[in-house]
Structure formats: C-alpha cells, structure tokens
Design an enzyme around this catalytic site. Structure first.
Site, PDB file in Angstrom:
ATOM      1  N   LYS A 179     -67.545  16.439  -4.488  1.00 26.97           N
ATOM      2  CA  LYS A 179     -68.313  17.625  -4.086  1.00 26.97           C
ATOM      3  C   LYS A 179     -67.680  18.181  -2.816  1.00 26.97           C
ATOM      4  O   LYS A 179     -67.234  17.414  -1.968  1.00 26.97           O
ATOM      5  CB  LYS A 179     -69.779  17.259  -3.818  1.00 26.97           C
ATOM      6  CG  LYS A 179     -70.591  18.390  -3.217  1.00 26.97           C
ATOM      7  CD  LYS A 179     -72.058  18.080  -3.164  1.00 26.97           C
ATOM      8  CE  LYS A 179     -72.520  17.384  -1.901  1.00 26.97           C
ATOM      9  NZ  LYS A 179     -72.237  18.125  -0.646  1.00 26.97           N
ATOM     10  N   ASP A 185     -68.429  12.820  -1.695  1.00 31.16           N
ATOM     11  CA  ASP A 185     -68.613  14.060  -0.938  1.00 31.16           C
ATOM     12  C   ASP A 185     -67.436  14.223   0.027  1.00 31.16           C
ATOM     13  O   ASP A 185     -67.222  13.371   0.895  1.00 31.16           O
ATOM     14  CB  ASP A 185     -69.928  13.941  -0.153  1.00 31.16           C
ATOM     15  CG  ASP A 185     -70.499  15.278   0.235  1.00 31.16           C
ATOM     16  OD1 ASP A 185     -69.944  16.315  -0.171  1.00 31.16           O
ATOM     17  OD2 ASP A 185     -71.528  15.273   0.940  1.00 31.16           O
ATOM     18  N   GLU A 213     -78.313  24.477  -1.413  1.00 33.65           N
ATOM     19  CA  GLU A 213     -79.113  23.863  -0.338  1.00 33.65           C
ATOM     20  C   GLU A 213     -79.821  24.916   0.507  1.00 33.65           C
ATOM     21  O   GLU A 213     -79.199  25.880   0.987  1.00 33.65           O
ATOM     22  CB  GLU A 213     -78.211  22.999   0.555  1.00 33.65           C
ATOM     23  CG  GLU A 213     -78.986  22.384   1.728  1.00 33.65           C
ATOM     24  CD  GLU A 213     -78.312  21.224   2.416  1.00 33.65           C
ATOM     25  OE1 GLU A 213     -77.231  20.793   1.966  1.00 33.65           O
ATOM     26  OE2 GLU A 213     -78.895  20.733   3.410  1.00 33.65           O
ATOM     27  N   ASP A 273     -71.887  12.976   2.600  1.00 24.32           N
ATOM     28  CA  ASP A 273     -71.407  12.857   3.983  1.00 24.32           C
ATOM     29  C   ASP A 273     -72.590  12.822   4.950  1.00 24.32           C
ATOM     30  O   ASP A 273     -72.424  12.620   6.150  1.00 24.32           O
ATOM     31  CB  ASP A 273     -70.395  13.959   4.336  1.00 24.32           C
ATOM     32  CG  ASP A 273     -70.990  15.356   4.328  1.00 24.32           C
ATOM     33  OD1 ASP A 273     -72.156  15.522   3.902  1.00 24.32           O
ATOM     34  OD2 ASP A 273     -70.286  16.299   4.733  1.00 24.32           O
ATOM     35  N   SER A 274     -73.825  12.947   4.395  1.00 28.33           N
ATOM     36  CA  SER A 274     -75.032  12.713   5.188  1.00 28.33           C
ATOM     37  C   SER A 274     -75.017  11.304   5.767  1.00 28.33           C
ATOM     38  O   SER A 274     -75.758  11.007   6.702  1.00 28.33           O
ATOM     39  CB  SER A 274     -76.286  12.913   4.336  1.00 28.33           C
ATOM     40  OG  SER A 274     -76.203  12.169   3.136  1.00 28.33           O
ATOM     41  N   GLU A 308     -68.028  21.703   0.123  1.00 31.08           N
ATOM     42  CA  GLU A 308     -68.840  22.825   0.596  1.00 31.08           C
ATOM     43  C   GLU A 308     -68.024  24.119   0.600  1.00 31.08           C
ATOM     44  O   GLU A 308     -66.888  24.135   1.078  1.00 31.08           O
ATOM     45  CB  GLU A 308     -69.351  22.524   2.019  1.00 31.08           C
ATOM     46  CG  GLU A 308     -70.274  21.317   2.063  1.00 31.08           C
ATOM     47  CD  GLU A 308     -70.838  21.018   3.447  1.00 31.08           C
ATOM     48  OE1 GLU A 308     -70.637  21.824   4.380  1.00 31.08           O
ATOM     49  OE2 GLU A 308     -71.494  19.971   3.587  1.00 31.08           O
TER      50      GLU A 308
HETATM   51  O1  KIV Z   1     -74.336  14.752   2.091  1.00 31.67           O
HETATM   52  C1  KIV Z   1     -75.378  14.875   1.439  1.00 31.67           C
HETATM   53  O2  KIV Z   1     -76.218  13.974   1.350  1.00 31.67           O
HETATM   54  C2  KIV Z   1     -75.602  16.151   0.770  1.00 31.67           C
HETATM   55  C3  KIV Z   1     -77.014  16.512   0.417  1.00 31.67           C
HETATM   56  C4  KIV Z   1     -77.173  17.965   0.348  1.00 31.67           C
HETATM   57  C5  KIV Z   1     -77.464  15.870  -0.845  1.00 31.67           C
HETATM   58  O3  KIV Z   1     -74.698  16.883   0.555  1.00 31.67           O
END
Ligand code: KIV
Length: 265
Positions: A113, A83, A182, A44-45, A115
């Site tokens: 993924k 993500d 992280e 999500d970056s 958080e």
């Molecule tokens: O969104 C992202 O790029 C991440 C980084 C920590 C790899 O979650």
C-alpha cells in the site's frame, strides 16, 4: 482458504463487505487471521502505536520488513499487505519498485500500500508492472501530516472533493487493485465507491465503502494517546493488561505467587 486479489474483487462485484485490520507481530496476526479477516495490513501506524513516535514518518523500510516477516509467519488465510513507509517510494520510481519488492521477497507480503493519488500514478503503474499488487491510499494520508497541518478530514469542499475523485480514477487507471479512503465525508466516499470498479476500503469514510479497516491497537484499546472519532473500541486491553500486571506485582510482593502448583518438587 487463502484470500487472493480475485477474491477481493469478487467481494465488491457481489456486494459483500471486505474486512481489514492492521497487525504488527506474530500473536496478534495469528488472532486476526483466525477471526477470518480478509486483509491484514502491516501499517506504518506501527511508528505510532508500537514505536511510540508522534507521526508515521520515522519508521524505516527495514523496520517495516521486519514486522512484515513476523506477521506473514502467522497468517494462513488473509491477504498480507506491507505499507510503504515515508521516503521508500517518493524519491524515485526505481526505489519504489525495489522497496515494494522487498515486502514480497523479504517480508512475505502479497501486496503493498502507498499514499497518494494522481501524483503517484506513475509509481503505481511501475510497481504493478513488476507484478506487485498495489492498494492506493487517498484522503487523509498521514505521511502528509505536516502539509495538512494535522490529522484533518479531507475532501470537505467541492474543489477538494473533485480532486479526490480524480485521485481515485487515476490510481484505478494506473492499476491499483483497491483504494483506501481515509477521513473523508461519507457521501464523497459513496461517490468514489460508485465511480470506480475496484474496491474501496474506508477508515473514517462512512458505511458506503466496499470494506473497512481499523488500526488494531485502536479498536482493542491498546493505544491511548488519542482516539479518532471513527474508531469503535471493541475491547479495553490496556486496562485489562494493567490490571493483570498490578495483580501479578501484588501476588509476588505478598508471597502468593509462585504457589505450590507453580513449583517443581
Ligand atoms: O498505517 C496504517 O495503519 C494505515 C491505516 C489507515 C489503516 O494506513
């Protein structure tokens, strides 16, 4: 050779490092895959490095799925992880399972993924129960930037370190197949890596994790708003691209391009 979850788990068991990078589109995903990286994350970056937002918060589920589709089309070997963006899994467990499923059904990803640690254990349990592998992300979780008051190193005092250790154990117990750590002190990342059986992937978590991830545009020098301490720049594509575009502009303006060899007779 297609990288699967058992391959990733085997790497930890054999003490081999796991490599991971982000990608957001077809050409870069193709390059990262060809280089033999184990895991490609549609992070999500992309909210920050592709869309130009200040945080990862604005990117939507539809946008993430769109980019996941571009990446999946390019990848032959790597494991592809979608993500989960802000508010795609926090509202309800039903939403979380539905949106995780979208990454696999519509985006072509192999896993997701999300958080969170202890607080996300039930959500991780439900998603894995739906046969969707989950990588958990703890430590500096960028979707919590407003709570943290900035992108700050986490787990620095003994109480915070204890909480992160509990987070790692909770997500492992809930069925996560790996944990992304992280921005935490290297000794704490080492403790967590020893305390869990599943692999840890670090970003700003030192050298004792089972693997490492970077944001592709950071390591290629394409994102220039800020460079976190944990980033190593392997190229300066922004400078290279700027040079090329300036050269093209000058060639067109001076009549040097198109030349004979670029023209049809
Ligand atoms: O969104 C992202 O790029 C991440 C980084 C920590 C790899 O979650």
């Amino acid at each position: 050779m297609k990288i699967t979850i058992p391959d990733i788990l085997k790497k930890k068991a054999e003490g081999k490092k796991i490599t991971m990078l982000t990608a957001y589109d077809f050409p870069f995903a193709q390059i990262v895959d060809e280089a033999g990286i184990d895991i490609i994350l549609i992070g999500d970056s992309l909210s920050m490095v592709v869309q130009g937002n200040d945080t990862t918060i604005p990117v939507t589920m539809d946008e993430m799925v769109y980019h996941a589709r571009l990446v999946s089309k390019a990848v032959k070997n790597a494991m592809v992880i979608g993500d989960m963006p802000f508010m795609s899994y926090q509202i309800s467990i039903e939403d979380a399972v539905y949106n995780a499923g979208r990454f696999l059904k519509e985006g072509g990803a192999h896993a997701v993924k999300l958080e969170g640690g202890v607080s996300m254990a039930d959500t991780i349990r439900a998603i894995t129960k739906a046969e969707i592998p989950v990588m958990a992300h703890i430590g500096l979780t960028p979707q919590s930037v407003h709570k943290f008051g900035g992108y700050k190193v986490q787990g620095k005092d003994p109480k915070a370190a204890k909480r992160l250790l509990a987070d790692a154990k909770a997500v492992e117990e809930a069925g996560a197949f790996a944990i992304l750590l992280e921005a935490i002190p290297a000794p704490l990342a080492q403790r967590i890596t020893k305390a869990v059986k599943i692999p840890t992937i670090g970003i700003g978590a030192g050298k004792y994790c089972d693997g490492n991830v970077l944001v592709l545009y950071d390591m290629l020098g394409l994102f220039n708003r800020f460079v976190p301490k944990f980033v190593k720049r392997y190229a300066n594509l922004r400078e290279e691209t700027l040079k090329a575009v300036k050269q093209y502009k000058e060639d067109v303006e001076k009549g040097r391009f198109p030349a004979e060899e670029h023209s049809f007779k």
